[in-house]
Design a protein around this motif. Sequence first.
Motif, PDB file in Angstrom:
ATOM      1  N   UNK A  72       0.868  -1.169   0.000  1.00 20.03           N
ATOM      2  CA  UNK A  72       0.000   0.000   0.000  1.00 20.03           C
ATOM      3  C   UNK A  72       0.909   1.225   0.000  1.00 20.03           C
ATOM      4  N   UNK A  73       0.488   2.273  -0.679  1.00 18.69           N
ATOM      5  CA  UNK A  73       1.316   3.469  -0.789  1.00 18.69           C
ATOM      6  C   UNK A  73       0.691   4.588   0.049  1.00 18.69           C
ATOM      7  N   UNK A  74       1.482   5.118   0.963  1.00 21.71           N
ATOM      8  CA  UNK A  74       1.074   6.233   1.820  1.00 21.71           C
ATOM      9  C   UNK A  74       1.782   7.463   1.270  1.00 21.71           C
ATOM     10  N   UNK A  75       1.023   8.472   0.846  1.00 26.34           N
ATOM     11  CA  UNK A  75       1.602   9.642   0.200  1.00 26.34           C
ATOM     12  C   UNK A  75       1.755  10.769   1.224  1.00 26.34           C
ATOM     13  N   UNK A  76       3.018  11.136   1.505  1.00 24.19           N
ATOM     14  CA  UNK A  76       3.293  12.208   2.475  1.00 24.19           C
ATOM     15  C   UNK A  76       3.267  13.561   1.781  1.00 24.19           C
ATOM     16  N   UNK A  77       2.436  14.455   2.321  1.00 26.14           N
ATOM     17  CA  UNK A  77       2.338  15.822   1.801  1.00 26.14           C
ATOM     18  C   UNK A  77       2.462  16.811   2.955  1.00 26.14           C
ATOM     19  N   UNK A  78       3.027  17.999   2.646  1.00 29.77           N
ATOM     20  CA  UNK A  78       3.216  19.029   3.666  1.00 29.77           C
ATOM     21  C   UNK A  78       2.333  20.245   3.459  1.00 29.77           C
ATOM     22  N   UNK A  79       1.819  20.408   2.264  1.00 36.02           N
ATOM     23  CA  UNK A  79       1.047  21.622   1.978  1.00 36.02           C
ATOM     24  C   UNK A  79       0.019  21.348   0.878  1.00 36.02           C
TER      25      UNK A  79
ATOM     26  N   UNK B  43      -0.410  18.237  -1.923  1.00 37.57           N
ATOM     27  CA  UNK B  43      -1.649  17.454  -1.880  1.00 37.57           C
ATOM     28  C   UNK B  43      -2.335  17.474  -3.244  1.00 37.57           C
ATOM     29  N   UNK B  44      -2.402  18.647  -3.862  1.00 41.70           N
ATOM     30  CA  UNK B  44      -3.035  18.770  -5.177  1.00 41.70           C
ATOM     31  C   UNK B  44      -2.274  17.959  -6.229  1.00 41.70           C
ATOM     32  N   UNK B  45      -0.947  18.018  -6.175  1.00 43.15           N
ATOM     33  CA  UNK B  45      -0.125  17.244  -7.116  1.00 43.15           C
ATOM     34  C   UNK B  45      -0.393  15.746  -6.955  1.00 43.15           C
ATOM     35  N   UNK B  46      -0.438  15.284  -5.702  1.00 44.05           N
ATOM     36  CA  UNK B  46      -0.690  13.861  -5.440  1.00 44.05           C
ATOM     37  C   UNK B  46      -2.067  13.441  -5.951  1.00 44.05           C
ATOM     38  N   UNK B  47      -3.058  14.276  -5.758  1.00 45.70           N
ATOM     39  CA  UNK B  47      -4.402  13.951  -6.226  1.00 45.70           C
ATOM     40  C   UNK B  47      -4.461  13.917  -7.755  1.00 45.70           C
ATOM     41  N   UNK B  48      -3.789  14.855  -8.400  1.00 46.97           N
ATOM     42  CA  UNK B  48      -3.799  14.912  -9.864  1.00 46.97           C
ATOM     43  C   UNK B  48      -3.073  13.720 -10.488  1.00 46.97           C
ATOM     44  N   UNK B  49      -1.916  13.378  -9.912  1.00 48.11           N
ATOM     45  CA  UNK B  49      -1.066  12.363 -10.532  1.00 48.11           C
ATOM     46  C   UNK B  49      -1.391  10.938 -10.080  1.00 48.11           C
ATOM     47  N   UNK B  50      -1.859  10.794  -8.825  1.00 41.14           N
ATOM     48  CA  UNK B  50      -1.961   9.449  -8.249  1.00 41.14           C
ATOM     49  C   UNK B  50      -3.345   9.069  -7.760  1.00 41.14           C
ATOM     50  N   UNK B  51      -4.094  10.011  -7.231  1.00 41.06           N
ATOM     51  CA  UNK B  51      -5.376   9.752  -6.570  1.00 41.06           C
ATOM     52  C   UNK B  51      -5.238   8.633  -5.528  1.00 41.06           C
ATOM     53  N   UNK B  52      -4.337   8.816  -4.536  1.00 40.74           N
ATOM     54  CA  UNK B  52      -4.070   7.748  -3.562  1.00 40.74           C
ATOM     55  C   UNK B  52      -5.191   7.572  -2.541  1.00 40.74           C
ATOM     56  N   UNK B  53      -5.145   6.423  -1.888  1.00 40.38           N
ATOM     57  CA  UNK B  53      -6.129   6.116  -0.853  1.00 40.38           C
ATOM     58  C   UNK B  53      -5.711   6.658   0.507  1.00 40.38           C
ATOM     59  N   UNK B  54      -4.391   6.694   0.769  1.00 37.10           N
ATOM     60  CA  UNK B  54      -3.897   7.082   2.099  1.00 37.10           C
ATOM     61  C   UNK B  54      -2.944   8.269   1.989  1.00 37.10           C
ATOM     62  N   UNK B  55      -3.231   9.313   2.775  1.00 38.62           N
ATOM     63  CA  UNK B  55      -2.351  10.476   2.862  1.00 38.62           C
ATOM     64  C   UNK B  55      -1.694  10.526   4.233  1.00 38.62           C
ATOM     65  N   UNK B  56      -0.432  10.929   4.255  1.00 40.65           N
ATOM     66  CA  UNK B  56       0.281  11.222   5.488  1.00 40.65           C
ATOM     67  C   UNK B  56       0.457  12.733   5.508  1.00 40.65           C
ATOM     68  N   UNK B  57      -0.267  13.405   6.406  1.00 43.86           N
ATOM     69  CA  UNK B  57      -0.223  14.859   6.509  1.00 43.86           C
ATOM     70  C   UNK B  57       0.879  15.233   7.484  1.00 43.86           C
ATOM     71  N   UNK B  58       1.931  15.848   6.952  1.00 43.92           N
ATOM     72  CA  UNK B  58       3.108  16.153   7.752  1.00 43.92           C
ATOM     73  C   UNK B  58       3.061  17.586   8.256  1.00 43.92           C
ATOM     74  N   UNK B  59       3.391  17.761   9.526  1.00 44.96           N
ATOM     75  CA  UNK B  59       3.485  19.092  10.114  1.00 44.96           C
ATOM     76  C   UNK B  59       4.844  19.726   9.909  1.00 44.96           C
TER      77      UNK B  59
END
Length: 197
Positions: A103-110, A114-130
Amino acid sequence: MRASRRLSQAISEGDGISVLVPVRDLQAARSAEADGAEGVVLLGQVSGVREALAVPIVWGLDGAPEDARAGDADAYVLVVEEVGDDHGRLAQRHAAAHELGLECVIEVRDEEELELALERLDPEIFLLSGRGAEGDQPPLERVLDLLPDVPAGKLAIADVPVSRRDEVLALERAGVDAVIVGPGNVAELVGGAPVDV
């Protein structure tokens, strides 16, 4: 073929927010599971971890999906900041992880990541980094500001420093599915007695 432990299933089932614990050795991994963690995030090579645990194992180290697979992980963290989207590398790594049964967990900071990940991958799991919060914005606030941009039906894991149960509850109330917490106070942050494993 080994049986995969689905991170998405572990953090979406049951009541409340799930807790994941970063670990560097087998003893820490066993302790985290005994204290109620619903998954561990490997921060180092841990020999024998697959045989020792029943919870999902997340590869949190640098490297390719093949490294995660060789390290007995069930899920692979793909950091948008590190990979970027030069020459389709983001999509290539994402596809490679899935081909290996991870399973792929996509880490995003901003919002941009997040928009890039949604456009390119449309993943199921996001890792929201502070990490990299602007100015004096606390990491927890940064993650809570980013959460509404995660589409409904996707899973969100928060990677922020938390030390109190009320911080975990704030994330839960906001709709976060899981939080990564430091080892040692897992049972307190889970809010109940350790489970039998």
